[in-house]
Structures are given as C-alpha cells and as structure tokens.
Scaffold this motif. Structure first.
Motif, PDB file in Angstrom:
ATOM      1  N   SER A  78       0.801  -1.225   0.000  1.00  0.00           N
ATOM      2  CA  SER A  78       0.000   0.000   0.000  1.00  0.00           C
ATOM      3  C   SER A  78       0.834   1.274   0.000  1.00  0.00           C
ATOM      4  O   SER A  78       0.287   2.376   0.003  1.00  0.00           O
ATOM      5  CB  SER A  78      -0.928   0.007   1.218  1.00  0.00           C
ATOM      6  OG  SER A  78      -0.170   0.078   2.423  1.00  0.00           O
ATOM      7  N   THR A  86      -6.759   2.275  -1.030  1.00  0.00           N
ATOM      8  CA  THR A  86      -6.698   1.109  -0.150  1.00  0.00           C
ATOM      9  C   THR A  86      -8.096   0.692   0.276  1.00  0.00           C
ATOM     10  O   THR A  86      -8.397  -0.500   0.371  1.00  0.00           O
ATOM     11  CB  THR A  86      -5.832   1.370   1.092  1.00  0.00           C
ATOM     12  OG1 THR A  86      -6.342   2.501   1.807  1.00  0.00           O
ATOM     13  CG2 THR A  86      -4.385   1.633   0.707  1.00  0.00           C
ATOM     14  N   ILE A  90     -10.016  -2.944  -0.261  1.00  0.00           N
ATOM     15  CA  ILE A  90     -10.629  -3.713   0.836  1.00  0.00           C
ATOM     16  C   ILE A  90     -12.100  -3.971   0.551  1.00  0.00           C
ATOM     17  O   ILE A  90     -12.595  -5.096   0.712  1.00  0.00           O
ATOM     18  CB  ILE A  90     -10.461  -2.972   2.169  1.00  0.00           C
ATOM     19  CG1 ILE A  90      -8.987  -2.933   2.576  1.00  0.00           C
ATOM     20  CG2 ILE A  90     -11.291  -3.632   3.267  1.00  0.00           C
ATOM     21  CD1 ILE A  90      -8.699  -2.053   3.770  1.00  0.00           C
ATOM     22  N   ARG A 102      -5.014  -6.193   7.125  1.00  0.00           N
ATOM     23  CA  ARG A 102      -4.290  -4.937   6.860  1.00  0.00           C
ATOM     24  C   ARG A 102      -3.157  -4.844   7.876  1.00  0.00           C
ATOM     25  O   ARG A 102      -3.394  -4.695   9.073  1.00  0.00           O
ATOM     26  CB  ARG A 102      -5.256  -3.761   7.014  1.00  0.00           C
ATOM     27  CG  ARG A 102      -4.624  -2.388   6.761  1.00  0.00           C
ATOM     28  CD  ARG A 102      -4.386  -2.190   5.277  1.00  0.00           C
ATOM     29  NE  ARG A 102      -4.134  -0.789   4.970  1.00  0.00           N
ATOM     30  CZ  ARG A 102      -2.917  -0.271   4.737  1.00  0.00           C
ATOM     31  NH1 ARG A 102      -1.848  -1.051   4.838  1.00  0.00           N
ATOM     32  NH2 ARG A 102      -2.772   0.991   4.426  1.00  0.00           N
ATOM     33  N   GLN A 117      -9.272   4.820   8.297  1.00  0.00           N
ATOM     34  CA  GLN A 117      -9.664   3.617   7.568  1.00  0.00           C
ATOM     35  C   GLN A 117     -10.937   3.021   8.170  1.00  0.00           C
ATOM     36  O   GLN A 117     -11.845   2.607   7.442  1.00  0.00           O
ATOM     37  CB  GLN A 117      -8.543   2.584   7.615  1.00  0.00           C
ATOM     38  CG  GLN A 117      -7.290   3.008   6.872  1.00  0.00           C
ATOM     39  CD  GLN A 117      -6.172   1.998   7.017  1.00  0.00           C
ATOM     40  OE1 GLN A 117      -6.124   1.013   6.286  1.00  0.00           O
ATOM     41  NE2 GLN A 117      -5.279   2.225   7.958  1.00  0.00           N
TER      42      GLN A 117
END
Length: 273
Positions: A78, A86, A90, A102, A117
């Motif tokens: 990443s 990212t 996912i 991750r 995230q």
C-alpha cells in the motif's frame, strides 16, 4: 468461543453485498511489530497466514512479515496507494467474500492510520478488529536491556513526537511534556535532532541524562547508540539515523541499584506472607 465486536454494523443501512459470513470480522488490522518477523504476535501471524488478501505498507513493514501469506493469497503493497485506493481494494475484497488483513508497522494504535480507515469501513458496514503489536520504543528498550521505569525513582513514560508536517496539539509541545522529568519515547523526530535536543534542554533536562537512539529496531540494520542529551544531535547525525528512529530519554537511569519491592522477602502481598 471468541466474541467479535462488529464495528460499523449498525452505522450503514446500505451494507455491501458480501459473500456468506465468515468467522470473525471482515477486516483485521494487525500490528506487525517493529520489523523482526518473530516479533509479530502469534495471533497476527496466524491471521496473515489465513487471509485471502493481505495489504501492507512496504516502506515500513518488512516483506518477510507477509511472506507468511498463503501462496494463493493476494498480497498488496500500500506504500504507493492513498486512503481511497486502499479502501476500494478492501471493499472489493470483502464484497467478494474474501478475508482481509491490513498489516501495520509497530502497534496500530500508535501513530497509525486506523481511525480514518475504520471510519470508511464503518460507513460501508464492513466489520473490523485490531490485533496489537510491539511498538519500536518497547523493542528498543528490550534490545538495549533498559527499563523506562525505575523503582521509587521513575514510574511514568510519555510517548510523543516533535511537531513537523503534522502539528502537535497545544499543551503537548515536547518542551512542556519534558518538564515532568519522566522517561520519554520520542518518535518521528529524526529529521531535526538539533531541535529535539534543544527542546529537551529548554525543558530543564540535564546534559548528562542518558539517551538511547534506536534506529530500525528489529531490522537487519538495527543500530543502538548509547549517548547523553548533550550529545544527542551529534550522535544522530554522525550515525546517519533518519526515518524509523526512536529516541529513548531516560532521566531515571543512573549507576545506583534501585530494587523493586516485588521480590523483597520483607514485602508481603496476596501470594506471599
């Protein structure tokens, strides 16, 4: 049986259409530790080995950590990706019914990017959980054979950083924190060792306070430099310490023998009369 907290399950009325539910959350954030592949937790290593998709920051996490992934697993670096990219990766994996790990350097709770995230995952109804990892300051102290706490002399550790491109909140300036005289672990500050030394001196710390400069702890090129506050900047510059350096400031370290009460034969507690 493990109880999984489903972060975000109630936050998104339009949950993505995922494949049949699997045990555990959709996404695991795993702390990889400081670099040594053997310093990842047993649980973290197991999850990497089991995952369908593994995402790691190649600039910070050694390839050896994710080399444990299955041969048929999808492994992505990443480092060149932004947050949206990212997350899209996912989201696509979860929608296809794939398990995602991750991998974060150190411990995800410290100077990581889990919050932003997780916010996106919550918005999409994607469940997640965190596996902690060993952070560089603890690994550095272990490698140096030192302790942040000293019986009856030092009982507090402050983990912080210098202000740089990322601002530091008012009241958390290094000079103010250092005035407490506690042990300090200073991250993300190797770019300005002179400024770091100046701030600590301005806080009133003596020049002979012991310092360990720990560079790339757990990596093959790990280097520990034992110095004092008055020589901190020179030590960092002469050794070329840059990114992935943590400064351990140890006012409690001296040549005296400070003994804990824990094993004192005259100290009674619940397991010893």
């Amino acid at each position: 049986m493990e109880t999984v907290r489903a972060h975000g399950a109630s936050a998104a009325p339009e949950r993505i259409d995922a494949a049949p539910a699997q045990d555990g959350p959709d996404v695991w954030f795993v702390g990889a530790g400081p670099g040594d592949p053997e310093l990842i937790t047993v649980k973290g290593q197991r999850l990497v080995r089991e995952a369908d998709v593994v995402i790691y920051a190649g600039s910070l996490v050694p390839r050896a950590i994710v080399a444990e992934a299955r041969e048929d697993a999808e492994v992505y670096d990443s480092a060149p990706m932004n947050l949206d990219e990212t997350h899209a990766l996912i989201r696509e994996a979860v929608a296809a019914g794939k398990s995602v790990v991750r991998v974060h350097t150190g411990d995800p709770a410290l100077y990581g990017a889990v919050r932003e995230q997780a916010r996106l995952l919550d918005a999409d109804g994607i469940t997640w959980q965190v596996v902690p990892g060993v952070t560089a300051s603890f690994a550095g102290a272990a490698a140096a054979g030192l302790s942040f706490t000293v019986p009856e002399k030092m009982q507090t550790l402050i983990i912080t950083r210098m202000e740089g491109r990322t601002p530091v909140p008012e009241g958390e300036r290094l000079r103010e924190l250092a005035q407490h005289g506690t042990s300090l672990a200073v991250y993300l500050s190797a770019g300005d060792p002179e400024g770091l030394q100046s701030e600590l001196e301005a806080a009133g710390l003596a020049g002979d306070v012991r310092v360990v400069v720990a560079y790339r702890v757990g990596w093959p090129e790990e280097t520990l430099a034992y110095t004092t506050l008055s020589e901190l900047a020179v030590t960092a510059r002469e050794n070329g310490f840059t990114r992935q350096t943590v400064f351990l400031i140890l006012p409690g370290e001296d040549d005296e023998d400070h003994v804990s009460k824990l094993y004192d034969k005259n100290f009674a507690h619940g397991y010893r009369a």
